[in-house]
Motif scaffolding. Structure first.
Motif, PDB file in Angstrom:
ATOM      1  N   LEU A   1       0.761  -1.223   0.032  1.00 12.73           N
ATOM      2  CA  LEU A   1      -0.063   0.020  -0.130  1.00 12.73           C
ATOM      3  C   LEU A   1       0.930   1.249   0.004  1.00 12.73           C
ATOM      4  O   LEU A   1       0.419   2.282  -0.650  1.00 12.73           O
ATOM      5  N   ILE A   2       1.769   1.327   0.804  1.00 15.86           N
ATOM      6  CA  ILE A   2       2.958   2.334   0.848  1.00 15.86           C
ATOM      7  C   ILE A   2       3.593   2.365  -0.467  1.00 15.86           C
ATOM      8  O   ILE A   2       3.652   3.706  -1.001  1.00 15.86           O
TER       9      ILE A   2
ATOM     10  N   GLN B   1       2.622   1.586  -3.585  1.00 12.36           N
ATOM     11  CA  GLN B   1       1.474   2.213  -4.331  1.00 12.36           C
ATOM     12  C   GLN B   1       1.210   3.773  -4.427  1.00 12.36           C
ATOM     13  O   GLN B   1       1.221   4.307  -5.376  1.00 12.36           O
ATOM     14  N   LYS B   2       1.296   3.970  -3.211  1.00  7.95           N
ATOM     15  CA  LYS B   2       1.092   5.469  -2.935  1.00  7.95           C
ATOM     16  C   LYS B   2       2.541   6.200  -3.409  1.00  7.95           C
ATOM     17  O   LYS B   2       2.251   7.279  -4.038  1.00  7.95           O
ATOM     18  N   LEU B   3       3.412   5.606  -3.406  1.00  8.61           N
ATOM     19  CA  LEU B   3       4.593   6.159  -3.671  1.00  8.61           C
ATOM     20  C   LEU B   3       4.853   6.616  -5.069  1.00  8.61           C
ATOM     21  O   LEU B   3       5.125   7.528  -5.620  1.00  8.61           O
TER      22      LEU B   3
ATOM     23  N   GLN C   1       1.974   6.338  -7.180  1.00 10.91           N
ATOM     24  CA  GLN C   1       1.016   7.190  -7.776  1.00 10.91           C
ATOM     25  C   GLN C   1       1.606   8.741  -7.755  1.00 10.91           C
ATOM     26  O   GLN C   1       1.283   9.354  -8.516  1.00 10.91           O
ATOM     27  N   GLU C   2       2.127   9.021  -6.533  1.00  9.85           N
ATOM     28  CA  GLU C   2       2.651  10.460  -6.301  1.00  9.85           C
ATOM     29  C   GLU C   2       4.014  10.710  -6.868  1.00  9.85           C
ATOM     30  O   GLU C   2       4.619  11.772  -6.578  1.00  9.85           O
TER      31      GLU C   2
END
Length: 305
Positions: A88-89, A91-93, A95-96
């Motif tokens: 999850l971490i 994925q956020k990295l 995406q951003e």
């Protein structure tokens, strides 16, 4: 959940990894919705060839068995939980379009992860599942490698101009995938085990007298140092030499550069430098040059194992 091992395609690495994360999580949700436990297959790799008559490095190119994880086994539940939290971490990295270190990830859920090695293991699992290298997850290691000598290159927009002052020490870039426009007039690459030896060479103006590039991983090399060395050998087509102590730790460091590490055997083909040649004293030199036994150090119990 076992994907095919495929070559990279035209779209950005982030796009492919994000697509695989989405596919992976969707399959887990589907299984849970149907009242079934997900079955996660994680390939295992080795970093050596098992053919005793071969001198190749094929051992890390193909998986050799699988770990089968399922929620039906209590011993697997925590491993899956950690892996999903780290995923999850990641994925956020992606995406951003941000980066963070393994240590940063650990401090996001220290009570769950309990130890840094748990995060490291989860990141390795994710790399194998997503069929990618760690840098494709935007997870970076804290760089510790150093370089000096006759080389100039860019890391993104940042210029590393070692040629203008070849004995000046520079940190090895953490984002090796952004290294470009490499220019060198060096004749060879010298890798030294210890930072103290590296500093001695710098103080002695070694690179002024020798047209070379000198690198140190300051002991066991980190991933950026190994990837940077691999990049230089591939792009510059220079011979590489490794100067290490004649002891088990020195041999281990040498083999890490040459063959890769067991922990990251899945990615060894991107990290190893099989061309690197061994410099320094050999164990056989003690007898060949009649070195007195009182000049030799005995192995410790830890070294013997």
């Amino acid at each position: 959940m076992e994907g095919k091992w495929m070559s990279s395609q035209s779209q950005s690495p982030n796009f492919h990894v994000l697509a695989k994360i989405k596919e992976f999580t969707r399959s887990i949700v589907t299984d849970l919705s149907n009242g079934q436990s997900p079955v996660i297959l994680i390939h295992r790799f080795r970093n050596h060839c098992t053919n005793p008559n071969s001198n190749c490095f094929c051992g890390s190119n193909l998986p050799c068995g699988k770990d089968v994880l399922t929620l039906c086994r209590e011993s697997h539940v925590h491993r899956i939980d950690v892996m999903l939290k780290v995923l999850l971490i990641v994925q956020k990295l992606l995406q951003e379009n941000r980066h963070c270190s393994k240590r940063d990830i650990y401090y996001m859920h220290p009570s769950v992860f309990s130890d840094q090695s748990v995060v490291d293991h989860a990141i390795n699992d994710i790399c194998v599942l997503m069929q990618c290298s760690r840098h494709n997850l935007n997870v970076v290691s804290a760089g510790k490698g150093l370089v000096m000598g006759w080389i100039r290159f860019f890391e993104g927009k940042r210029l590393f101009d070692c040629i203008s002052s070849p004995n000046k020490v520079h940190p090895i870039p953490v984002h090796v995938e952004e290294v470009k426009d490499i220019i060198s007039v060096a004749h060879y690459i010298l890798v030294v085990e210890k930072e103290s030896v590296f500093e001695r060479l710098a103080n002695d103006q070694f690179c002024s007298a020798n047209h070379c590039i000198v690198i140190t991983g300051r002991g066991y090399p980190d991933i950026p140092t190994r990837r940077f060395l691999r990049l230089l050998v591939e792009d510059l087509h220079l011979p590489a030499y490794c100067l290490v102590d004649c002891d088990p730790y020195g041999f281990d460091i040498l083999t890490t550069y040459r063959f890769g590490s067991m922990q990251m055997a899945y990615d060894t083909k991107h990290l190893r430098v099989p061309e690197i040649q061994w410099l320094g004293a050999y164990p056989s030199d003690a007898e060949r040059y009649f070195i007195p036994k009182q000049c030799l150090l005995s192995l410790t119990a830890e070294e013997e194992t």
